[in-house]
Design a protein around this motif. Structure first.
Motif, PDB file in Angstrom:
ATOM      1  N   HIS A   1       0.785  -1.235   0.000  1.00  0.00           N
ATOM      2  CA  HIS A   1       0.000   0.000   0.000  1.00  0.00           C
ATOM      3  C   HIS A   1       0.817   1.286   0.000  1.00  0.00           C
ATOM      4  N   THR A   2       2.132   1.193  -0.272  1.00  0.00           N
ATOM      5  CA  THR A   2       2.926   2.417  -0.227  1.00  0.00           C
ATOM      6  C   THR A   2       2.528   3.352  -1.374  1.00  0.00           C
ATOM      7  N   GLY A   3       2.137   4.542  -1.007  1.00  0.00           N
ATOM      8  CA  GLY A   3       1.813   5.545  -2.025  1.00  0.00           C
ATOM      9  C   GLY A   3       0.455   5.373  -2.692  1.00  0.00           C
ATOM     10  N   VAL A   4      -0.426   4.559  -2.108  1.00  0.00           N
ATOM     11  CA  VAL A   4      -1.725   4.342  -2.760  1.00  0.00           C
ATOM     12  C   VAL A   4      -2.590   5.588  -2.676  1.00  0.00           C
ATOM     13  N   GLN A   5      -3.539   5.637  -3.594  1.00  0.00           N
ATOM     14  CA  GLN A   5      -4.515   6.726  -3.606  1.00  0.00           C
ATOM     15  C   GLN A   5      -5.897   6.113  -3.596  1.00  0.00           C
ATOM     16  N   ALA A   6      -6.702   6.475  -2.592  1.00  0.00           N
ATOM     17  CA  ALA A   6      -8.075   5.968  -2.560  1.00  0.00           C
ATOM     18  C   ALA A   6      -8.955   6.926  -3.350  1.00  0.00           C
ATOM     19  N   ARG A   7      -9.873   6.359  -4.113  1.00  0.00           N
ATOM     20  CA  ARG A   7     -10.749   7.184  -4.943  1.00  0.00           C
ATOM     21  C   ARG A   7     -12.193   6.728  -4.784  1.00  0.00           C
ATOM     22  N   ALA A   8     -13.099   7.679  -4.890  1.00  0.00           N
ATOM     23  CA  ALA A   8     -14.517   7.343  -5.046  1.00  0.00           C
ATOM     24  C   ALA A   8     -14.922   7.912  -6.384  1.00  0.00           C
ATOM     25  N   GLU A   9     -15.095   7.037  -7.374  1.00  0.00           N
ATOM     26  CA  GLU A   9     -15.345   7.479  -8.736  1.00  0.00           C
ATOM     27  C   GLU A   9     -16.817   7.335  -9.073  1.00  0.00           C
ATOM     28  N   THR A  10     -17.250   8.108 -10.057  1.00  0.00           N
ATOM     29  CA  THR A  10     -18.594   7.873 -10.581  1.00  0.00           C
ATOM     30  C   THR A  10     -18.600   6.492 -11.218  1.00  0.00           C
ATOM     31  N   LEU A  11     -19.793   5.939 -11.414  1.00  0.00           N
ATOM     32  CA  LEU A  11     -19.869   4.596 -11.984  1.00  0.00           C
ATOM     33  C   LEU A  11     -19.160   4.545 -13.325  1.00  0.00           C
ATOM     34  N   PHE A  12     -19.387   5.586 -14.126  1.00  0.00           N
ATOM     35  CA  PHE A  12     -18.816   5.583 -15.463  1.00  0.00           C
ATOM     36  C   PHE A  12     -17.288   5.561 -15.414  1.00  0.00           C
ATOM     37  N   ASN A  13     -16.724   6.469 -14.623  1.00  0.00           N
ATOM     38  CA  ASN A  13     -15.270   6.516 -14.520  1.00  0.00           C
ATOM     39  C   ASN A  13     -14.710   5.299 -13.821  1.00  0.00           C
ATOM     40  N   GLY A  14     -15.514   4.728 -12.933  1.00  0.00           N
ATOM     41  CA  GLY A  14     -15.047   3.564 -12.195  1.00  0.00           C
ATOM     42  C   GLY A  14     -15.033   2.305 -13.040  1.00  0.00           C
ATOM     43  N   PHE A  15     -16.007   2.195 -13.916  1.00  0.00           N
ATOM     44  CA  PHE A  15     -16.129   0.974 -14.713  1.00  0.00           C
ATOM     45  C   PHE A  15     -15.246   1.013 -15.946  1.00  0.00           C
ATOM     46  N   TYR A  16     -14.939   2.225 -16.398  1.00  0.00           N
ATOM     47  CA  TYR A  16     -14.220   2.294 -17.655  1.00  0.00           C
ATOM     48  C   TYR A  16     -12.886   2.991 -17.502  1.00  0.00           C
ATOM     49  N   SER A  17     -11.923   2.462 -18.191  1.00  0.00           N
ATOM     50  CA  SER A  17     -10.595   3.055 -18.145  1.00  0.00           C
ATOM     51  C   SER A  17     -10.584   4.309 -18.995  1.00  0.00           C
ATOM     52  N   ASP A  18      -9.549   5.085 -18.840  1.00  0.00           N
ATOM     53  CA  ASP A  18      -9.425   6.302 -19.633  1.00  0.00           C
ATOM     54  C   ASP A  18      -9.444   5.988 -21.118  1.00  0.00           C
ATOM     55  N   ALA A  19      -8.876   4.843 -21.474  1.00  0.00           N
ATOM     56  CA  ALA A  19      -8.834   4.462 -22.889  1.00  0.00           C
ATOM     57  C   ALA A  19     -10.245   4.216 -23.409  1.00  0.00           C
ATOM     58  N   ASP A  20     -11.070   3.539 -22.596  1.00  0.00           N
ATOM     59  CA  ASP A  20     -12.461   3.299 -23.003  1.00  0.00           C
ATOM     60  C   ASP A  20     -13.176   4.627 -23.216  1.00  0.00           C
ATOM     61  N   ILE A  21     -12.970   5.529 -22.266  1.00  0.00           N
ATOM     62  CA  ILE A  21     -13.667   6.813 -22.328  1.00  0.00           C
ATOM     63  C   ILE A  21     -13.214   7.599 -23.553  1.00  0.00           C
ATOM     64  N   GLN A  22     -11.932   7.467 -23.875  1.00  0.00           N
ATOM     65  CA  GLN A  22     -11.419   8.122 -25.090  1.00  0.00           C
ATOM     66  C   GLN A  22     -12.153   7.625 -26.329  1.00  0.00           C
ATOM     67  N   VAL A  23     -12.349   6.312 -26.373  1.00  0.00           N
ATOM     68  CA  VAL A  23     -13.049   5.753 -27.527  1.00  0.00           C
ATOM     69  C   VAL A  23     -14.472   6.284 -27.576  1.00  0.00           C
ATOM     70  N   ILE A  24     -15.107   6.351 -26.422  1.00  0.00           N
ATOM     71  CA  ILE A  24     -16.483   6.834 -26.371  1.00  0.00           C
ATOM     72  C   ILE A  24     -16.549   8.274 -26.866  1.00  0.00           C
ATOM     73  N   VAL A  25     -15.637   9.097 -26.357  1.00  0.00           N
ATOM     74  CA  VAL A  25     -15.619  10.503 -26.761  1.00  0.00           C
ATOM     75  C   VAL A  25     -15.378  10.603 -28.259  1.00  0.00           C
ATOM     76  N   LEU A  26     -14.453   9.788 -28.740  1.00  0.00           N
ATOM     77  CA  LEU A  26     -14.136   9.800 -30.166  1.00  0.00           C
ATOM     78  C   LEU A  26     -15.365   9.451 -30.995  1.00  0.00           C
ATOM     79  N   LEU A  27     -16.081   8.424 -30.562  1.00  0.00           N
ATOM     80  CA  LEU A  27     -17.271   8.018 -31.306  1.00  0.00           C
ATOM     81  C   LEU A  27     -18.313   9.125 -31.305  1.00  0.00           C
ATOM     82  N   TYR A  28     -18.492   9.730 -30.138  1.00  0.00           N
ATOM     83  CA  TYR A  28     -19.452  10.832 -30.066  1.00  0.00           C
ATOM     84  C   TYR A  28     -19.043  11.945 -31.017  1.00  0.00           C
ATOM     85  N   LEU A  29     -17.758  12.296 -30.988  1.00  0.00           N
ATOM     86  CA  LEU A  29     -17.266  13.383 -31.834  1.00  0.00           C
ATOM     87  C   LEU A  29     -17.512  13.069 -33.297  1.00  0.00           C
TER      88      LEU A  29
END
Lengths: 875, 111
Positions: free
Chosen positions: A327-355
């Motif tokens: 646990h050295t240097g860990v960061q605890a997060r409470a994410e929205t469901l969307f951000n929690g379920f999907y990686s940044d890469a997934d979200i990038q694809v989603i944004v790209l598709l929307y665009l």
């Protein structure tokens, strides 16, 4: 009430004036005539001559037709009649420009359809698991390690237990993927399930077809093992027999009581979960340190996500103190469901598709706007005449809108059709881990798109009326279009071209990216290599010796088989998405492991045959050999990168390194191999080394074999496996297949973007065509004059082409800039292609030159064939 | 004869309703009756009579019927409907209040 009562009298009248229009008209005529005659009689009685009487009566009435019109207006059905007339007029006027009509309807229809389908699909696929939960109050709790690219799997049960005491949550649930082996129809089968904490079923609103959920006591250590079957698995494996509840299933040699079956349609977190079993929280400490736990919390009313996150952070110090190694240097997060379920890469694809889908809709709307404006310009005279004749502004507007409706209706039908068809096609290409019940197409998005389309059609349908209102009566069709409208249509085309080019660039970028992924050389010979694994080795119950024996048997039997050139054991197989190996810190013998800057590298465990089987090139020294046994000196083979990093100035062969993950023992470097491709292609090869399986045995190993003949080899391996371990499921695939499978969804994405790019290209071409042809018709007099003054047809053609290509050039410059921007969004997804790569820009630009040439050719030819006499006669 | 006073805005409907309330009449007769009752003060122009009648008919306040006149010709007779009678009562009450108020104002002695 009074209103309804009145309607009783009024309604028949209105129906009558609609349905028996002739009779009503005739009665109106008769009534007015009667009045007129009475009046005349009255005037004559007053002493007027009959002629004078008639004149007075007519003047008093002030125009019979006007009175009639007023009476008609009072009927309240006039608008229907007007509408019908407008429809007729609209049909007639569209028939005069069928090309523009068809092009506009097609453009808009395809635009709407494509956009609706992508947005629906994105929504359906990505929101599916989230929709099961409460997006307002549920959060995903995560423990992120510093610099970890995939943060989801770093949450451990230790974290969950600590967080469970946090007062911010109504419910806190953890689930973790588990896999077991079950003997099904005589064949061992590996099935995936989820070990879940007590709050899980309530949080995901699970429903049962039969049976019950686990009791509180069944989550305790030592409780009899129970499970809830998924509906699918129950249907496929147990023929949907309800009496399966109460029976026991043996998985990995342990008995599980079936206590329930999930209701049809329930799944979480994916269809892959065939069963759910209680997560035993008071189990051994080691399993608590394993990552891969997903924690979902439902916030108490009034608690915000930020407050919850702050609370979690306050637990981190304590966790860090208790578990310094993990646990050295860990960061605890409470994410929205969307951000929690999907990686940044997934979200990038989603944004790209929307665009991209938004871009296509935008282009198609711009295209329609252009076509309508162009058409409106040629109708300014008609409008001006109608206004001059006294047509009310409201009637002209209504008429224009009706014409718009005649365009919108087929566009909408086409849009729905296109969306329906393409959604089916698309779904057959994408692998989705959820049931896709119901239609893909979300009618909400379709409705929104239809509205956008309607608004844009209506806005630009009004253009002719608007253009005419600013026109003076003496301006005829000879006037050229106004500077402002010219600018509008031109900038619309430039925008269209820019957007389309950006999209084409993205598509080509994507295709190049996937191509590169396909072509990527792993650094070894992937072809003809079969990979297999006994999944029972992942099971806790089996002793190390038993696993070792199985592996030994397998190696011996396959090595003896004539179907394989060579065989070996390895873990993991590099460049297959299984990771680069086990992370560890190493140190040269002159350094200590405790040093902060000691490099973190990955190591792979392999048996002697592995180097031969994969044909990993050895640059110096030797590979792992049969002389490297448990009792011989420990050896390591370094990749070139690690050897250069560690021993820049000295000969590595014969030196030793110490490996923290292997108890800090010293390993003698006996060879150097060529760098293998890392899983994360972005960073290029990473420092890595191999150790001998005999000297660092591991439970989970993959068997690899170089096949002589694929079919025979697979059969041979299967029969050998059945002999050695009849109850252990053996999963196998060729490395080439694994490689292609991994890219399947990427391909689907590229197809999608590619289809959009083609659409965009088509739309862009249409827009250019419309504007250039318009310029040509507007400038006919000028062209005629030029020709009269001696310009050749070639001159004129070139002049038109040049005017088109000027627009194309401006659009292209903007588009390339946009494409580079859009491409950089994609760059982390499909790497190794820079968006400003000439291999991307050049084909995109060339495709546009081709389309531009096509679009300008017809107008240029028309201009070149101008008949001077006709032009002059027009004046 | 002085020029007949323009009808107070919006009162034409009220007057028409009142006239046909007495007995069904055709348009010409309505105009004549109005003139006659008001002692030639109120005179509805030929031009505004028909649209007003048609509007009232479409609103359901009056209904029309084709009948023979005394001279044996076919004419469209307008009669008050039941909701029209309600409307007439309400509107005449309103009118009474309004005219009373105006009268009061006009009677104020100037200082």
């Amino acid at each position: 009430m009074l209103r309804l009562w009145r309607l009783l009298y009024a309604l028949p009248l209105r129906l009558r004036s609609l349905l028996r229009r002739d009779q009503v008209e005739q009665e109106l005529d008769e009534e007015l005539n009667f009045y007129l005659e009475e009046r005349i009689a009255h005037e004559i009685a007053q002493g007027q001559s009959p002629d004078e009487a008639r004149r007075i009566a007519r003047r008093a009435l002030g125009g019979i037709e006007q009175r009639k019109e007023e009476c008609r207006d009072s009927r309240g059905t006039q608008w229907i009649e007007n509408f019908a007339a407008d429809l007729r007029h609209g049909f007639r006027s569209w028939r005069k420009t069928p090309g523009i009509w068809a092009l506009a309807a097609l453009t808009l229809g395809l635009g709407i359809g494509a956009n609706a389908v992508v947005i629906s699909l994105v929504d359906k696929i990505w929101r599916r698991p989230i929709a099961i939960l409460n997006p307002e109050s549920d959060v995903v709790l995560q423990m992120r390690l510093p610099n970890q690219s995939n943060p989801r799997n770093n949450t451990t049960l230790d974290d969950f237990l600590a967080w469970r005491t946090a007062p911010a949550f109504d419910m806190l649930s953890a689930h973790k993927a588990v896999e077991h082996v079950i003997i099904s129809r005589g064949e061992p089968e590996r099935i995936l399930g989820q070990a879940v904490s007590p709050a899980f079923f309530a949080l995901v609103k699970a429903r049962l077809a039969v049976g019950r959920f686990p009791l509180e006591s069944e989550y305790q250590t030592g409780a009899p093992k129970v499970l809830v079957l998924s509906h699918d698995y129950w249907k496929n494996r147990f023929e949907a027999k309800p009496d399966v509840v109460g029976t026991t299933i043996r998985m990995d040699g342990e008995s599980y009581n079936v206590i329930g079956v999930a209701a049809d349609g329930f799944w979480f977190p994916s269809l892959n979960a065939k069963f759910w079993t209680p997560l035993i929280l008071s189990a051994t400490k080691t399993s608590h340190k394993e990552g891969g736990v997903q924690v979902i919390g439902r916030l108490k009313p009034g608690v915000t996500r930020q407050q919850a996150a702050a609370l979690l952070v306050s637990y981190s110090a304590e966790l860090e103190r208790r578990f310094p190694d993990t646990h050295t240097g860990v960061q605890a997060r409470a994410e929205t469901l969307f951000n929690g379920f999907y990686s940044d890469a997934d979200i990038q694809v989603i944004v790209l598709l929307y665009l991209i889908s938004g871009g296509v809709l935008l282009i198609s709307c711009a295209n329609v706007a252009n076509l309508l404006i162009v058409r409106g310009l040629s109708r300014r005279r008609e409008m001006a005449i109608r206004i001059a004749l006294g047509a009310a502004r409201s009637r002209i507007i209504a008429q224009s809108l009706t014409e718009g409706l005649l365009l919108a209706a087929p566009a909408l039908c086409l849009g729905i059709l296109a969306a329906e068809l393409s959604s089916r096609l698309l779904l057959s290409q994408v692998r989705v881990p959820f049931p896709m019940d119901g239609p893909v197409l979300d009618e909400r998005f379709l409705v929104v798109n239809l509205l956008i389309a309607l608004v844009s059609i209506f806005c630009f349908s009004l253009f002719p009326a608007w253009a005419a209102s600013g026109m003076k009566g003496d301006e005829g069709p000879r006037t050229t279009q106004g500077r402002t409208t010219q600018r509008t249509t031109k900038s619309l085309v430039v925008i269209q071209i820019a957007l389309a080019l950006a999209m084409v660039m993205t598509a080509i970028l994507g295709v190049r990216g996937v191509q590169i992924l396909l072509d990527i050389h792993p650094g070894y010979d992937r072809s003809q290599v079969l990979r297999a694994e006994f999944y029972s080795s992942r099971r806790a119950g089996l002793s190390n010796e038993a696993i070792q024996r199985t592996h030994d048997h397998l190696l011996k039997a396959t090595a003896a088989s004539e179907n394989f050139e060579s065989v070996g054991l390895i873990s993991p197989v590099p460049s297959t998405g299984a990771g680069d190996g086990t992370p560890t810190k190493i140190a040269k013998s002159t350094q200590t492991l405790e040093q902060k800057d000691s490099p973190s590298v990955h190591y792979v465990v392999a048996s002697p045959g592995a180097f031969d089987t994969l044909r990993i090139p050895i640059l110096r020294g030797r590979p792992i050999a049969s002389i490297d046994t448990a009792t011989s000196p420990r050896v390591a083979i370094l990749n070139q990168k690690l050897s250069e990093e560690l021993f820049a100035n000295s000969d590595p062969i014969g030196q030793t390194i110490r490996v923290q993950a292997l108890g800090g023992e010293a390993f003698e470097i006996v060879g150097i191999y060529a760098n293998l491709q890392s899983d994360s292609i972005v960073t290029g090869p990473k420092p890595q080394f191999f150790v001998a399986f005999e000297q660092a045995p591991r439970r989970v190993m993959q068997w690899i074999g170089r096949m002589k003949n694929e079919k025979a080899a697979v059969e041979a391996l299967r029969s050998i496996a059945r002999e050695i371990a009849p109850e252990a499921p053996l999963e196998m695939e060729t490395l080439s297949h694994n490689h292609a499978e991994g890219l399947k969804n990427s391909w689907a994405l590229i197809y999608l973007i590619g289809a959009f790019a083609v659409l965009a290209l088509f739309f862009g071409g249409c827009g250019l065509f419309a504007v250039v042809s318009q310029t040509v018709s507007q400038r006919m007099p000028e062209i005629g004059l030029r020709m009269a003054l001696g310009a050749s047809t070639g001159n004129i053609g070139r002049w038109v082409l040049a005017s088109g290509f000027r627009l194309l050039a401006v659009g292209a410059l903007l588009g390339i800039a946009g494409g580079v921007l859009l491409g950089s969004l994609l760059a982390t997804q499909l790497v190794k292609v820079a968006p400003y790569d000439w291999q991307v820009i050049l084909p995109s630009a060339l495709s546009f030159v081709a389309v531009g040439l096509l679009a300008c050719l017809a107008p240029a030819l028309r201009a070149a064939r101008t008949d001077i006499t006709r032009v002059i006669r027009q004046d | 004869m002085s020029k007949p006073s323009d009808l107070v805005q919006g009162t034409l409907d009220l007057l028409l309703l009142k006239v046909v309330a007495l007995e069904p009449l055709h348009a010409w007769a309505i105009a004549q009756r109005l003139k006659q009752i008001s002692g030639d003060v109120l005179q509805v122009s030929d031009g505004s009579l028909y649209p007003a009648l048609h509007k009232l008919e479409q609103a359901g306040w009056i209904s029309a019927e084709w009948k023979q006149t005394e001279s044996g010709r076919r004419a469209k007779y307008y009669a008050l409907t039941a909701p029209g009678r309600l409307e007439l009562n309400q509107e005449s009450l309103k009118w009474d209040r309004l005219s009373e108020a105006i009268t009061k104002v006009m009677r104020i002695e100037e200082a």
